[in-house]
Design a protein around this motif. Sequence first.
Motif, PDB file in Angstrom:
ATOM      1  N   VAL A 134      82.519 100.041   2.398  1.00 51.25           N
ATOM      2  CA  VAL A 134      82.865 100.597   1.087  1.00 51.25           C
ATOM      3  C   VAL A 134      84.304 100.298   0.650  1.00 51.25           C
ATOM      4  CG1 VAL A 134      81.252 102.532   1.306  1.00 51.25           C
ATOM      5  CG2 VAL A 134      83.604 102.814   2.045  1.00 51.25           C
ATOM      6  N   THR A 187      81.710 108.824   2.408  1.00 53.83           N
ATOM      7  CA  THR A 187      81.046 107.519   2.237  1.00 53.83           C
ATOM      8  C   THR A 187      79.525 107.635   2.343  1.00 53.83           C
ATOM      9  OG1 THR A 187      81.203 106.990   4.578  1.00 53.83           O
ATOM     10  CG2 THR A 187      83.016 106.256   3.183  1.00 53.83           C
ATOM     11  N   ARG A 209      83.275 103.917  -3.512  1.00 54.66           N
ATOM     12  CA  ARG A 209      83.595 105.346  -3.382  1.00 54.66           C
ATOM     13  C   ARG A 209      85.006 105.591  -3.907  1.00 54.66           C
ATOM     14  NH1 ARG A 209      79.020 105.452  -3.060  1.00 54.66           N
ATOM     15  NH2 ARG A 209      77.632 106.294  -1.471  1.00 54.66           N
TER      16      ARG A 209
END
Length: 238
Positions: free
Chosen positions: A197, A191, A185
């Motif tokens: 992430v 997210t 991301r």
Amino acid sequence: MSKSDHNNVIIACDFDSAEALYRFLPQFGESRPYLKIGMELYYAAGPAIVRELKSKGFPIFLDLKLHDIPNTVKKAMSVLSKLDVDMCNLHASGGIAMMKAAVEGLTRKDGSRPILLAVTQLTSTSRETMNNELLIDGPVERVVAQYAKNAREAGLDGVVCSPLEAGIVKKECGDDFLTVTPGVRFSNSDTQDQKRVTTPALARELGSDYIVVGRPITGAQNPYEAYMRCLAEFNGIE
Ligand code: C5P
């Protein structure tokens, strides 16, 4: 395809029809980004979409995440190898025998085959889910490392994991063992359903060889610009 080719940002083409994909692609002009075809598009448009994209020169990661008994996976892989994709995958949780069977099925008569990756733990899976629902104890990293070692033992080329686990995979399996990482991301963005992430730049720092990026590109106001931003950030180009 190696790191230095800079075709290392794979666009997850999670569209529900070939038409939707063909509305998306023209903005890339003559460039040929690496495309990931997953279950949604494959089930909607079938193998024809893969053949068409290959004939136009797009590198393809066919993300069907196979998981079945070894004989079934072997036969399915042998059919998939005829599609001439560049990368495909299965679930490491199917075990070493299943993964070895997949390599056999995928290998063509001349010894060549697409890159074969094992999905370790989905990047949408949290430690709580893994511990409490799946009854797999310990931290996610421990499970990812073990699944990666199993995949290497079975003769696979690498794994799909979170960028957060790329380092431990490299440590356990060596630098040549590929890490292909979704769960990417841009900083300050949503997210969505992803749990583990990082940004493209951090993914690179942590040891990802390829990043898989879906909604941050396909859902952007200007997907081409978002793709170029990912490429630049991931490859450290100003
Ligand atoms: O839209 P987003 O960037 O979250 O898309 C990530 C893509 O990567 C999806 O197509 C998803 O199926 C895939 N993927 C994943 N986690 C894995 C393996 C594949 O998110 N472990």
